[in-house]
Design a protein around this motif. Sequence first.
Motif, PDB file in Angstrom:
ATOM      1  N   GLY A  28     -21.669  -2.912   6.690  1.00  7.64           N
ATOM      2  CA  GLY A  28     -21.237  -2.198   7.887  1.00  7.64           C
ATOM      3  C   GLY A  28     -22.367  -1.325   8.400  1.00  7.64           C
ATOM      4  O   GLY A  28     -23.531  -1.736   8.413  1.00  7.64           O
ATOM      5  N   VAL A  33     -20.784  -0.847  -0.516  1.00 12.47           N
ATOM      6  CA  VAL A  33     -19.710  -1.565  -1.196  1.00 12.47           C
ATOM      7  C   VAL A  33     -20.203  -2.122  -2.522  1.00 12.47           C
ATOM      8  O   VAL A  33     -21.341  -2.566  -2.641  1.00 12.47           O
ATOM      9  N   HIS A  65     -15.420  -4.862  14.615  1.00  5.41           N
ATOM     10  CA  HIS A  65     -15.742  -6.202  14.099  1.00  5.41           C
ATOM     11  C   HIS A  65     -14.469  -7.035  14.089  1.00  5.41           C
ATOM     12  O   HIS A  65     -13.369  -6.493  13.999  1.00  5.41           O
ATOM     13  N   HIS A  67     -11.820 -10.310  12.777  1.00  7.99           N
ATOM     14  CA  HIS A  67     -11.350 -11.072  11.611  1.00  7.99           C
ATOM     15  C   HIS A  67     -10.497 -12.228  12.130  1.00  7.99           C
ATOM     16  O   HIS A  67      -9.746 -12.051  13.090  1.00  7.99           O
ATOM     17  N   GLU A 111     -13.076   0.592  11.231  1.00  7.60           N
ATOM     18  CA  GLU A 111     -12.563   1.297  10.056  1.00  7.60           C
ATOM     19  C   GLU A 111     -13.592   2.378   9.737  1.00  7.60           C
ATOM     20  O   GLU A 111     -14.682   2.077   9.255  1.00  7.60           O
TER      21      GLU A 111
HETATM   22  C1  FJE Z   1     -16.930  -7.164   7.609  1.00  5.30           C
HETATM   23  C2  FJE Z   1     -19.546  -6.690   6.900  1.00  5.30           C
HETATM   24  C3  FJE Z   1     -18.550  -5.733   6.673  1.00  5.30           C
HETATM   25  N1  FJE Z   1     -15.882  -4.523   3.206  1.00  5.30           N
HETATM   26  N2  FJE Z   1     -14.445  -2.644   2.844  1.00  5.30           N
HETATM   27  C4  FJE Z   1     -19.238  -7.879   7.481  1.00  5.30           C
HETATM   28  F1  FJE Z   1     -18.900  -4.577   6.131  1.00  5.30           F
HETATM   29  C5  FJE Z   1     -17.218  -5.961   7.013  1.00  5.30           C
HETATM   30  C6  FJE Z   1     -16.177  -4.962   6.768  1.00  5.30           C
HETATM   31  C7  FJE Z   1     -15.870  -4.560   5.396  1.00  5.30           C
HETATM   32  C8  FJE Z   1     -15.051  -3.486   4.992  1.00  5.30           C
HETATM   33  C9  FJE Z   1     -14.298  -2.504   5.626  1.00  5.30           C
HETATM   34  C10 FJE Z   1     -13.656  -1.610   4.827  1.00  5.30           C
HETATM   35 CL1  FJE Z   1     -12.722  -0.334   5.513  1.00  5.30          CL
HETATM   36  C11 FJE Z   1     -13.719  -1.682   3.452  1.00  5.30           C
HETATM   37  C12 FJE Z   1     -15.096  -3.514   3.608  1.00  5.30           C
HETATM   38  C13 FJE Z   1     -16.352  -5.167   4.282  1.00  5.30           C
HETATM   39  O1  FJE Z   1     -15.602  -4.435   7.696  1.00  5.30           O
HETATM   40  F2  FJE Z   1     -15.678  -7.402   7.939  1.00  5.30           F
HETATM   41  C14 FJE Z   1     -17.930  -8.133   7.828  1.00  5.30           C
HETATM   42  N3  FJE Z   1     -17.619  -9.330   8.378  1.00  5.30           N
END
Ligand code: FJE
Length: 290
Positions: A28, A33, A65, A67, A111
């Motif tokens: 993000g 993460v 973003h 989905h 988010e």
């Molecule tokens: C996403 C990169 C991203 N893990 N955990 C690419 F970071 C995300 C994305 C998330 C995300 C959001 C939350 Cl609140 C918690 C996450 C990835 O939003 F969707 C893509 N395609």
Amino acid sequence: MPETEISSVLREPRFVVKKFQAIAQREGAGAVVRRSIGRFELRYFDPFLVLDEFQVTAPGGFPDHPHRGFETVTYMLQGAVTHEDFKGHKGTIRAGDLQWMTAGKGIVHSEMPASQGTQKGLQLWINLSSKHKMIEPRYQEMLSKDVAEVSKDGIKVRVIAGEALGTKSQIYTRTPTMYLDFTLKPGAHLQQPIPFKWNSFIYVLEGEGVFCSKESSPTKPHYILLLGSGDGVEAWNQSSKLLRFILVGGEPLGEPVVQYGPFVMNTQEEIDQTIDDYEYCINGFENAKH
Ligand code: FJE
Ligand code: FE
């Protein structure tokens, strides 16, 4: 009398088939993460696409973003995250709260951290079967106080989805799924049934746990354990501190998966179509114009 047999509710306990640590990476906009499922060691664990233990601190987050084709389950551990989608659906997910979002044919949302300090949580992506990929989006939201919680014999469980210790969750799982948040006191022993055909895993959040075999070495936080086949799982807290972990299981879909970032379909043609739909704001992405 063989005491171990008498007290056992499981006929065929599952064993660990794979164990690895989720390493922190950037995602993000300045978010961090720890991705276990969805990284190169494990692209897909049918029906699970991603498991992220995430950390966000303002001004970072996950800005707008899209989905399509799966569900996201956001479960907060600390702090809060505010989500807002392209139809104006908005809310704040606080510690212990749960958002079960069925993206279906399309969601565009952000988010973002809702307060100062570090916000922590788990986000699980669950695949949808081909016949459900293009359904209308749906949210199931549950406040911490409404999450079913039971305690027994040194075991506390918060039932996010499925059933444990005789208590059921109200969450509807389009792809049949169980999601349990366990806390075991020192000395506690858990035997949790899991439907035989389902894939399942454990992810440790806090403390140290002994899983599947009483003699195995303890597993620390940020490790994922993929379980083999069987009718359930056993866990022991042989330490002097609390042990917290999640146990997640799901019925495998057994379908081809073609993923392009946040779009998860069955074929490349469907992915190409999705990229067009998103670009032209059609077939579910109408509200993405603004
Ligand atoms: C996403 C990169 C991203 N893990 N955990 C690419 F970071 C995300 C994305 C998330 C995300 C959001 C939350 Cl609140 C918690 C996450 C990835 O939003 F969707 C893509 N395609
Ligand atoms: Fe998202």
